[in-house]
Design a protein around this motif. Structure first.
Motif, PDB file in Angstrom:
ATOM      1  N   ILE A 130       0.863  -1.294  -0.060  1.00 28.98           N
ATOM      2  CA  ILE A 130       0.053   0.207  -0.271  1.00 28.98           C
ATOM      3  C   ILE A 130       0.930   1.155  -0.061  1.00 28.98           C
ATOM      4  O   ILE A 130       0.524   2.436  -0.623  1.00 28.98           O
ATOM      5  CB  ILE A 130      -0.986   0.034   1.258  1.00 28.98           C
ATOM      6  N   LEU A 131       1.719   1.394   0.621  1.00 31.17           N
ATOM      7  CA  LEU A 131       2.905   2.333   0.589  1.00 31.17           C
ATOM      8  C   LEU A 131       3.402   2.396  -0.864  1.00 31.17           C
ATOM      9  O   LEU A 131       3.539   3.792  -1.311  1.00 31.17           O
ATOM     10  CB  LEU A 131       4.055   2.319   1.439  1.00 31.17           C
ATOM     11  N   GLU A 132       3.950   1.477  -1.463  1.00 32.27           N
ATOM     12  CA  GLU A 132       4.507   1.805  -2.799  1.00 32.27           C
ATOM     13  C   GLU A 132       3.157   2.152  -3.721  1.00 32.27           C
ATOM     14  O   GLU A 132       3.540   3.090  -4.684  1.00 32.27           O
ATOM     15  CB  GLU A 132       5.006   0.576  -3.232  1.00 32.27           C
ATOM     16  N   ALA A 133       1.940   1.868  -3.567  1.00 25.70           N
ATOM     17  CA  ALA A 133       1.160   2.097  -4.427  1.00 25.70           C
ATOM     18  C   ALA A 133       0.732   3.646  -4.101  1.00 25.70           C
ATOM     19  O   ALA A 133       0.152   4.376  -4.984  1.00 25.70           O
ATOM     20  CB  ALA A 133      -0.163   1.497  -4.110  1.00 25.70           C
ATOM     21  N   ASP A 134       1.148   4.176  -2.888  1.00 29.36           N
ATOM     22  CA  ASP A 134       0.924   5.665  -2.781  1.00 29.36           C
ATOM     23  C   ASP A 134       2.127   6.520  -3.062  1.00 29.36           C
ATOM     24  O   ASP A 134       2.195   7.673  -2.620  1.00 29.36           O
ATOM     25  CB  ASP A 134       0.638   5.795  -1.278  1.00 29.36           C
ATOM     26  N   GLY A 135       3.063   5.729  -3.613  1.00 29.91           N
ATOM     27  CA  GLY A 135       4.264   6.641  -4.363  1.00 29.91           C
ATOM     28  C   GLY A 135       5.585   6.424  -3.383  1.00 29.91           C
ATOM     29  O   GLY A 135       6.841   6.873  -3.895  1.00 29.91           O
TER      30      GLY A 135
END
Length: 453
Positions: free
Chosen positions: A25-30
């Motif tokens: 979820i962090l990587e999906a948020d950049g």
């Protein structure tokens, strides 16, 4: 430039799985993964509260991070996740002012929003998100999985969370909440994703995994046995495991699965905690030593080559010498391939922590040493009995020496294998002949090489 993150997990396999969900979820948020924890803009501590002195270790690490930031003249975002976050709640930022976010296992879907609010100073102080909302972390975005040589041969797959058993020594019902089973279709979809990425073995996770009763695509609740059968039918799956189970939830169809499902490995972690009925009753385990032994007999009748491991707590409040001797007697009867044993450690908020008949630390230490010596003797005997056998090994990691690969046997033994240079990288199932044994592992050679020798 995107912000970087580092997640430090220690404890159970569920925490490893949760760390993956947070990373996705962090990587999906950049966000991007930092090369080192020291270089990260965001540090997340993700500990398991079941282990002894877990909270103290967290506070020690938070103090280290704070001193490190002061020395380097910076201020990173710091979050505490997992069961310690759930158990400690608002106490964490009170004791550690450098903490920006305390987030429990059921709130990971809110992670980016909570971090953004803190970074933008949209709230007056640290956030504490420890509510037990409907489980949403399983619907988090998924990042692409490594393929080919970078693929993971064995993958964790959470199917169940929480526990309704309320053992008197355990914090899980208070930190993970009530039992929740994922829908079978969701589990199967995630399994296909892992298999498509190169996984050959799946380990199903749950605090009480064999209490699984997820909604099936046919409108009925599926048992763990039915879920295992559906997973076993997926193309490319070579191995299945599950942990951690409770003796009360071992049903007839699950025992039959150990007999009938070839992908289900002949290894089962079945915690008993004590061999004394008096102690088991005080622990609120709701089974007797005799019932546990009968269960072991039924499992071994279904799968004669089944290897067992277990958990033991020594020095539970009120445990007498006779109680401890009953535990040793049970271990001798069962004969474990391995086991995990710990001195009792009080967990605040649990019923056992209120008892006033504590066993002296010196007595606990003496009993633990005696139990561990017996378990170690059984483990060494189990490993020694493997020498000369030909087994299928999942080789999925490089060894310390050139030309060496590491893996696990069907019985969960760590094995190191010398392989020819032409063996391609990446996970692979290979026939291996065990040639020597050690205290905690075995060694082997590829079966073709053994035949030629």
């Amino acid at each position: 430039m995107s912000k970087s993150y580092a997640i430090t997990s220690y404890g159970c396999q569920m925490n490893v799985y949760d760390a993956e969900r947070m990373a996705e979820i962090l990587e999906a948020d950049g966000y991007r993964a930092a090369e080192t924890a020291e270089a990260a803009d965001l540090v997340i501590l993700n500990p398991c509260h079941i282990r002894e002195k877990a909270a103290e270790k967290v506070y020690s690490e938070l103090g280290r991070l704070r001193a490190q930031d002061r020395a380097q003249g910076r201020r990173r975002q710091v979050a505490v996740a997992g069961c310690v976050a759930q158990a400690e709640g608002e106490e964490i930022p009170r004791r550690a002012p450098n903490v920006d976010l305390v987030i429990g296992p059921q709130a990971y879907h809110r992670l980016p929003a909570l971090l953004a609010d803190g970074a933008a100073a949209q709230r007056p102080g640290p956030a504490v998100a420890t509510d037990f909302a409907a489980v949403a972390k399983f619907d988090l975005p998924r990042r692409p999985l490594p393929q080919g040589a970078g693929a993971t041969g064995s993958a964790f797959l959470t199917v169940q969370e929480g526990c309704d058993k309320f053992c008197s020594f355990c914090v899980v019902p208070y930190t993970r909440g009530a039992e929740y089973s994922r829908p079978a279709s969701q589990v199967l979809a995630e399994a296909r994703r892992l298999l498509d990425a190169g996984a050959l073995e799946l380990t199903l996770l749950g605090q009480n995994v064999n209490a699984y009763h997820g909604a099936g695509p046919d409108g009925q609740d599926w048992s763990l046995a039915r879920l295992l059968a559906a997973l076993g039918a997926l193309p490319g799956l070579k191995r299945l495991r599950y942990t951690t189970s409770h003796p009360l939830e071992v049903t007839g169809d699950l025992i039959a699965a150990h007999r009938d499902l070839p992908q289900l490995m002949p290894y089962l972690h079945q915690p008993v905690q004590s061999g004394s009925d008096t102690v088991l009753q005080a622990m609120n385990r709701r089974h007797t030593a005799a019932a546990y032994l009968q269960l072991v007999d039924r499992l071994r009748a279904a799968r004669p080559d089944l290897a067992l491991s277990s958990d033991f707590i020594v020095g539970f409040p009120g445990e007498t010498d006779a109680d401890f001797q009953a535990t040793l007697a049970l271990v001798r009867v069962v004969g474990y391939a391995q086991a995990y044993s710990f001195k009792y450690s009080a967990r605040p908020g649990t019923p056992a922590a209120e008892r006033e008949d504590a066993v002296p630390e010196a007595v606990k230490a003496e009993r633990l040493a005696e139990l561990q010596a017996l378990i170690q003797e059984q483990q060494q005997a189990f490993n020694a009995a493997s020498v000369g056998r030909r087994v299928e090994v999942l080789l999925d990691r490089p060894g310390r020496r050139p030309g060496q690969r590491l893996g696990r046997t069907p019985h969960m033994q760590a094995v190191h294998v010398d392989v020819p240079g032409e063996l391609p990288p990446g996970p692979a199932m290979r026939p291996v002949r065990i040639v020597s044994s050690f205290r905690n592992s075995v060694a082997g050679v590829l079966a073709a090489s053994a035949a030629a020798a």
